[in-house]
Design a protein around this motif. Structure first.
Motif, PDB file in Angstrom:
ATOM      1  N   SER A 170      92.735  59.332  44.735  1.00  0.00           N
ATOM      2  CA  SER A 170      92.654  59.496  43.283  1.00  0.00           C
ATOM      3  C   SER A 170      91.607  60.533  42.903  1.00  0.00           C
ATOM      4  N   ALA A 171      90.459  60.488  43.617  1.00  0.00           N
ATOM      5  CA  ALA A 171      89.400  61.456  43.319  1.00  0.00           C
ATOM      6  C   ALA A 171      89.865  62.884  43.618  1.00  0.00           C
ATOM      7  N   ALA A 172      90.626  63.039  44.721  1.00  0.00           N
ATOM      8  CA  ALA A 172      91.123  64.370  45.066  1.00  0.00           C
ATOM      9  C   ALA A 172      92.085  64.881  44.001  1.00  0.00           C
ATOM     10  N   GLU A 173      92.964  63.979  43.527  1.00  0.00           N
ATOM     11  CA  GLU A 173      93.909  64.381  42.485  1.00  0.00           C
ATOM     12  C   GLU A 173      93.170  64.744  41.191  1.00  0.00           C
ATOM     13  N   SER A 229      96.769  65.730  49.784  1.00  0.00           N
ATOM     14  CA  SER A 229      95.995  64.501  49.781  1.00  0.00           C
ATOM     15  C   SER A 229      96.090  63.759  51.099  1.00  0.00           C
ATOM     16  N   SER A 230      97.240  63.870  51.790  1.00  0.00           N
ATOM     17  CA  SER A 230      97.386  63.140  53.040  1.00  0.00           C
ATOM     18  C   SER A 230      96.491  63.699  54.136  1.00  0.00           C
ATOM     19  N   LYS A 231      96.006  64.949  53.953  1.00  0.00           N
ATOM     20  CA  LYS A 231      95.110  65.563  54.923  1.00  0.00           C
ATOM     21  C   LYS A 231      93.649  65.394  54.547  1.00  0.00           C
ATOM     22  N   LEU A 232      93.362  64.553  53.604  1.00  0.00           N
ATOM     23  CA  LEU A 232      91.990  64.320  53.161  1.00  0.00           C
ATOM     24  C   LEU A 232      91.153  63.798  54.329  1.00  0.00           C
ATOM     25  N   PRO A 233      89.991  64.418  54.631  1.00  0.00           N
ATOM     26  CA  PRO A 233      89.168  63.928  55.743  1.00  0.00           C
ATOM     27  C   PRO A 233      88.634  62.532  55.447  1.00  0.00           C
ATOM     28  N   ALA A 273      91.641  50.203  49.754  1.00  0.00           N
ATOM     29  CA  ALA A 273      91.096  50.554  48.441  1.00  0.00           C
ATOM     30  C   ALA A 273      90.330  51.866  48.493  1.00  0.00           C
ATOM     31  N   SER A 274      89.490  52.053  49.550  1.00  0.00           N
ATOM     32  CA  SER A 274      88.699  53.283  49.612  1.00  0.00           C
ATOM     33  C   SER A 274      89.581  54.505  49.862  1.00  0.00           C
ATOM     34  N   LEU A 275      90.665  54.317  50.638  1.00  0.00           N
ATOM     35  CA  LEU A 275      91.567  55.436  50.894  1.00  0.00           C
ATOM     36  C   LEU A 275      92.280  55.881  49.625  1.00  0.00           C
ATOM     37  N   PHE A 276      92.768  54.905  48.842  1.00  0.00           N
ATOM     38  CA  PHE A 276      93.452  55.273  47.605  1.00  0.00           C
ATOM     39  C   PHE A 276      92.457  55.805  46.562  1.00  0.00           C
ATOM     40  N   ALA A 277      91.200  55.298  46.594  1.00  0.00           N
ATOM     41  CA  ALA A 277      90.193  55.828  45.681  1.00  0.00           C
ATOM     42  C   ALA A 277      89.904  57.297  46.001  1.00  0.00           C
ATOM     43  N   LEU A 312      95.040  60.749  55.978  1.00  0.00           N
ATOM     44  CA  LEU A 312      95.125  59.560  55.132  1.00  0.00           C
ATOM     45  C   LEU A 312      96.353  58.720  55.444  1.00  0.00           C
ATOM     46  N   GLU A 313      97.498  59.352  55.613  1.00  0.00           N
ATOM     47  CA  GLU A 313      98.746  58.607  55.837  1.00  0.00           C
ATOM     48  C   GLU A 313      98.664  57.804  57.132  1.00  0.00           C
ATOM     49  N   THR A 314      98.138  58.422  58.184  1.00  0.00           N
ATOM     50  CA  THR A 314      97.998  57.723  59.459  1.00  0.00           C
ATOM     51  C   THR A 314      97.017  56.569  59.342  1.00  0.00           C
ATOM     52  N   ALA A 315      95.938  56.769  58.594  1.00  0.00           N
ATOM     53  CA  ALA A 315      94.933  55.714  58.415  1.00  0.00           C
ATOM     54  C   ALA A 315      95.528  54.509  57.718  1.00  0.00           C
TER      55      ALA A 315
END
Length: 705
Positions: free
Chosen positions: A118-121, A2-6, A111-115, A80-83
């Protein structure tokens, strides 16, 4: 994973692209659902403006709202983590995202990053469920099942109805360390970690028997003895008669996910720079402390600390230096309190401290004095000794507030009271401070409402006080003064509402309103206002110096049909010196367009000849404090004499304010003062009265010599 999510998948959908010359009010009338606006000048991206920020200035165009120092855009490849860390670092609600070519893609928020996470999970869970379904269909074909086993990255275990293992895949062996021949015939108890008791497993198997499946987080043990967390799905396989024939377990090692989750938690609840609890975690701990104090019928102390002069150091030494200074300040604070106390970074250069079981005034004073004294010693950063001080505000529970919001607000007010006293000290919150705070808030809200009200309904109006030539009493100008008669609060003097306007930022809007109203009314004076013969003087607040509203002044004046040469802006000398760099540039630009300048309250501040030449002012106003007693007081008379001589030596006109007696007028004329303003000539009056006075035929002044 998830942390590598574009970041393309994490862009906030509630973004609206607007042109820089659009107004926020016009966009809102279109029922825009946007939380953030991307501002473009033609096709060039300018920056982001949040809806909350834009709502504070509904009449402004977006070009005026774009912050000069915009956060650096994130690349679309940023993980994601860096963002999230960047969001925490820059303290913004949104960050822009650009593609590889540097083009604007959109914006992300926490909010959009955690959303997106969540969608990836969710997608991952669906993939796992789909895998189990496929296995149920294909299990009878061992060759296909083996191919599926070898192709998946999740560990798979198949048992018979008695839970004896009959098949595992490569991922199972890679995760657990057990080869196929080491587990065949054994039960899954081989992997038990000891983290779960008998009741846990009993409940799990009851669920499988009742519903046909179970899923959840479980800790298992590898062959080498290491325990690890996994996400496990167990499904019962039944034959056509409904009898259970096999069990299939599909699991994923979530150790890395747990680590990412922990890092995300740290980023969400700790300050990325100082690693102290952030505002959110501080509020959680404060609420817990309040609940505990209520149960125990005890108390505690809350401190709010602000580093004096930090902004100056940060601006001159750079933000990197400022960050290291904040880190050192945080370390010093932590060393000053007990391990059981809480130190948090509130934001910027503000910190908050919860001192548990500190209930007495003397205890709070000792703690605050210790902090103030500690910050009198220099902080060592990059081999330099940095000298600054700390202002501390103190509140006590439950004396100064019974909830978190009240305690923080009151401590903040006490801290600002300490700062107004010169900084480097502490201040307790008091009922009187609360009264002043409440009154200030009441005036601010009323002023905000009045500025937004239709003309004539908010109680704001102008008073016009003539300025005369001392030699013959001829009216040669007028000072326009803001007055406020609130429908509920009554007459509110400028000394009460002007400071509130400056502290709240409303001074920009108020100053624009005064200038527009003055210019609009002035056009009704039948051509009496001419460059070089008559002027309209308007006060400018120090907060407006260097602001974009200064650059907008000429357009405000000329939009009403008044020539810029007829307007004089009055600026205090303390404002000129405190904002000298931005003021010099602003005055030069306005002066080139014809606007004149007067130095108000001259003699009460720097009285420096150099800045009078550099700022190209046209008139000096002698402060009424020197005029009041000049007839009897030799010192005041000498000061007035010096100001008049100084002004004339520089080719400036000199006007005295606060002239109330004939003796003062005669002495001013004798000393060479050119003009006067005060009750002797006329009090501030409504526009119609001033227009009538100006329309009267000129008559010899009763005061003329």
């Amino acid at each position: 994973m998830s942390s590598k999510l574009p970041l393309r998948d994490a862009l906030t959908p509630r973004l609206l692209c607007v042109e820089s010359d659009q107004r926020y009010r016009d966009v809102i009338q279109a029922d825009s659902p946007a939380e953030v606006f991307a501002v473009f000048d033609e096709t060039r991206y300018q920056g982001l403006v949040s809806a909350k920020q834009a709502a504070l200035f509904p009449g402004r165009i977006f070009a005026d709202l774009v912050v000069l120092r915009q956060a650096r855009p994130l690349d679309e490849e940023t993980d994601l983590e860096t963002a999230i860390a960047r969001l925490q670092e820059v303290k913004d609600d949104f960050l822009p995202v650009q593609d590889k070519a540097g083009g604007f893609l959109g914006a992300v928020s926490r909010a959009s990053l955690f959303a997106a996470l969540s969608a990836a999970e969710h997608r991952l869970n669906e993939e796992r469920a789909s895998l189990i379904q496929r296995l149920e269909v294909e299990l009878e074909n061992r060759r296909i099942a083996t191919a599926v086993f070898d192709a998946t990255s999740e560990g798979i275990m198949v048992t018979d109805a008695q839970t004896h293992i009959i098949l595992v895949n490569r991922a199972f062996s890679a995760t657990t360390g057990y080869a196929l021949d080491e587990v065949i015939g054994k039960t899954p108890h081989l992997l038990a970690s000891g983290h779960h008791d008998r009741d846990f497993y009993t409940a799990m198997w009851h669920t499988i028997q009742d519903t046909g499946g179970w899923s959840g987080e479980i800790w298992n043990r590898r062959k080498n003895g290491e325990t690890y967390p996994e996400w496990l799905h167990i499904n019962a396989i039944r034959d056509d008669s409904g009898k259970i024939t096999h069990y299939v377990g599909v699991f994923s090692d979530i150790s890395q996910h747990k680590e990412v989750q922990k890092r995300l938690h740290d980023l969400a609840y700790h300050d990325a720079l100082t690693h102290l609890p952030n505002r959110q975690l501080f509020y959680d701990r404060l609420e817990q402390t309040i609940a505990h104090a209520r149960r125990e019928q005890g108390g505690f102390t809350l401190l709010v600390l602000d580093l004096d002069r930090f902004k100056v150091i940060n601006d001159t030494q750079g933000h990197g230096f400022g960050d290291r200074l904040l880190t050192e300040a945080a370390r010093r604070l932590q060393n000053l309190v007990r391990a059981s106390d809480t130190v948090a970074r509130w934001g910027g250069d503000e910190f908050t401290l919860i001192l548990h079981e500190t209930t007495e005034d003397w205890e709070a004073a000792v703690a605050a004095r210790k902090i103030v004294h500690a910050f009198q010693a220099p902080l060592h950063v990059d081999g330099q000794d940095v000298h600054l001080s700390a202002s501390v505000g103190i509140t006590r529970f439950p004396l100064d507030g019974e909830n978190a919001e009240a305690l923080v607000s009151h401590a903040d007010a006490a801290m600002y009271a300490a700062k107004k006293e010169g900084g480097g000290r502490y201040s307790f919150f008091s009922p009187e401070l609360n009264r002043r705070l409440t009154e200030r808030l009441r005036v601010e809200n009323a002023l905000r409402t009045s500025l937004a009200a239709p003309p004539g309904e908010g109680g704001l109006h102008l008073a016009w006080q003539p300025q005369v030539r001392l030699a013959d009493g001829a009216i040669i100008g007028v000072e326009v003064l803001a007055r406020w008669r609130h429908p509920e609060l009554g007459d509110i003097p400028p000394a009460r509402f002007i400071p509130v306007a400056e502290e709240s930022g409303l001074i920009m809007e108020l100053g624009r309103w005064v200038l527009e109203e003055a210019a609009r009314h002035a056009m009704r004076l039948c051509g009496r206002i001419e460059p070089g013969r008559f002027r309209i003087s308007v006060n400018v607040s120090p907060r407006q110096m260097g602001h974009e509203t200064m650059e907008d002044l000429v357009s405000i004046i000329e939009r009403q049909g008044l020539r810029a040469e007829c307007v004089e802006l009055e600026i205090t000398e303390s404002a000129l010196m405190s904002e000298k760099h931005s003021a010099e540039d602003a005055l030069r630009k306005l002066g080139a367009q014809g606007v004149h300048f007067a130095v108000d309250d001259f003699g009460t501040g720097y009285s420096n000849l150099a800045y009078l030449k550099r700022f190209a002012v046209h008139r000096l106003k002698i402060d009424q404090a020197f005029v009041r007693d000049m007839v009897e007081d030799e010192a005041d008379r000498q000061i007035v004499t010096a100001i008049v001589s100084m002004g004339h030596a520089l080719g400036l006109k000199v006007i005295a304010e606060g002239v109330e007696t004939e003796a003062q007028r005669r002495l001013l004329l004798e000393l060479g003062c050119d003009e006067g303003q005060g009750f002797l000539f006329a009090r501030p009056m409504p526009f119609d009265a001033f227009a009538a006075l100006l329309a009267q035929p000129p008559t010899p002044s009763p005061h003329a010599d």
